[in-house]
Write a protein that holds these residues in place. Sequence first.
Motif, PDB file in Angstrom:
ATOM      1  N   UNK A 161       0.850  -1.199   0.000  1.00  0.00           N
ATOM      2  CA  UNK A 161       0.000   0.000   0.000  1.00  0.00           C
ATOM      3  C   UNK A 161       0.889   1.254   0.000  1.00  0.00           C
ATOM      4  N   UNK A 162       1.605   1.447  -1.079  1.00  0.00           N
ATOM      5  CA  UNK A 162       2.567   2.550  -1.124  1.00  0.00           C
ATOM      6  C   UNK A 162       2.114   3.676  -2.025  1.00  0.00           C
ATOM      7  N   UNK A 163       2.966   4.684  -2.177  1.00  0.00           N
ATOM      8  CA  UNK A 163       2.639   5.802  -3.076  1.00  0.00           C
ATOM      9  C   UNK A 163       2.770   5.367  -4.532  1.00  0.00           C
ATOM     10  N   UNK A 164       1.829   5.752  -5.375  1.00  0.00           N
ATOM     11  CA  UNK A 164       1.897   5.248  -6.752  1.00  0.00           C
ATOM     12  C   UNK A 164       2.385   6.293  -7.753  1.00  0.00           C
ATOM     13  N   UNK A 211      -4.589  10.753  -4.419  1.00  0.00           N
ATOM     14  CA  UNK A 211      -5.839  10.655  -3.642  1.00  0.00           C
ATOM     15  C   UNK A 211      -6.329   9.213  -3.504  1.00  0.00           C
ATOM     16  N   UNK A 212      -6.144   8.412  -4.558  1.00  0.00           N
ATOM     17  CA  UNK A 212      -6.593   7.003  -4.478  1.00  0.00           C
ATOM     18  C   UNK A 212      -5.731   6.239  -3.463  1.00  0.00           C
ATOM     19  N   UNK A 213      -4.406   6.526  -3.440  1.00  0.00           N
ATOM     20  CA  UNK A 213      -3.533   5.873  -2.440  1.00  0.00           C
ATOM     21  C   UNK A 213      -4.018   6.244  -1.033  1.00  0.00           C
ATOM     22  N   UNK A 261      -6.700   5.198   4.186  1.00  0.00           N
ATOM     23  CA  UNK A 261      -7.733   5.546   5.177  1.00  0.00           C
ATOM     24  C   UNK A 261      -8.520   4.300   5.576  1.00  0.00           C
ATOM     25  N   UNK A 262      -8.809   3.465   4.580  1.00  0.00           N
ATOM     26  CA  UNK A 262      -9.523   2.218   4.879  1.00  0.00           C
ATOM     27  C   UNK A 262      -8.653   1.332   5.770  1.00  0.00           C
TER      28      UNK A 262
END
Length: 312
Positions: A31-34, A46-48, A53-54
Amino acid sequence: MVDEPLSAGAVARRLGVAVTTLRTWHQRYGLGPSQHIPGHHRRYTPADLARLEIMRKLTAEGVTPAEAARWAKQSPGVAVRLPARTGRDGGGQTIPVGRAGPAARGLARAAMRLDAAVIGDTISHALATDGVIATWEGLLRPVLAGIGERYVATAGLIDVEHLMSRCVSEAFAAVAHSGRAAGPARILLSCADEEQHTLPLEALAAALAEAGVAYRMLGARVPVAALVEAVNRTGPAAVVVWSHTRLTADPGQLSALLAVPRRPLLVLAAGPGWRADTLPAGVVRPVDLAEAVSLALAVRDSLDQSTGADRA
Ligand code: B12
């Protein structure tokens, strides 16, 4: 609302977690920066951020990081871009129901509108027409699962989830009351300790009532000592223990049932919380509602045979 790509520090501040936690979620769970601009540090889009957040929300609720990451990755990643919910119509979002039919889509729309009357009527009509098992599988399960999906993606719809749960409970209770079977209740239904998800067990109760099988329902959050006490006092032939999440699936609860002096013929560990490889020997794990009903009917029939009861 976030539109600009963010640094790790900015994301950490926003979520209230340490930068090292973000690194761990990146390295262990992907779950890293894309966003990658050559010559610069990677940035979180924003999607990352929505996925993180989830992840934060679910781990804070006690879901394991690996499972939370699985949910986070499945989500469409639109949480921070969704329009604010307005009024009582659910803000224009929809509940996904997969391939379920028009009745499920109608029920999902009524749920979004918080229209308890239509929800109740739709469920009651389906129960009367199709029976409990078909209504559960074809109508209720897709809508409940869709609400769960939306919750994961948006952290919203809690009002919808609660109202829908209430309406489902009421509809099942009506079936259970109208079909209450005579005779001794040889089947005991109970949620695991701290387990609040009761609807599948209520579906089972309604299906048993529909099939003319008497049962006792203990409901949500039953401490193991209370469950053992109930088994000792009532001597059921079958006990069904429902666990919906790993957090409530302590196999010790099942071992305790197997150790009582009047051991039930059948102990069922039902629900997605249980892990097959941790269940004590002798415990049976049904795959769905229909199988749980068949097992209960088989126990009832074998008792009838041994006592010579005539059901014709
Ligand atoms: C309604 C709901 C609630 C209601 C429950 C009301 C009630 N009276 O039951 C409330 C609001 C109380 C609730 C609370 C919570 N919930 Co909740 N909830 C749900 C929701 C939307 C539906 C639950 C349901 O009935 N599912 C039934 C069907 C849809 O589930 P299924 O997995 O497809 O079930 C199949 C199998 O179990 C199989 N099966 C196998 N054996 C058997 C045997 C029988 C007899 C049957 C019938 C079926 C069966 O067949 C089933 C289908 O028939 C789910 C979403 C979901 N996908 O389930 C979340 C969900 C279960 N909840 C979740 C969470 C995180 C919570 C909370 C921790 C949230 C919180 N912050 O408090 C608490 C948990 C409290 C607790 N300690 O128990 C997560 C669990 C994640 C996880 N795997 O750990 C879910 C998956 C939502 C999500 N996607 O994040 N919840």
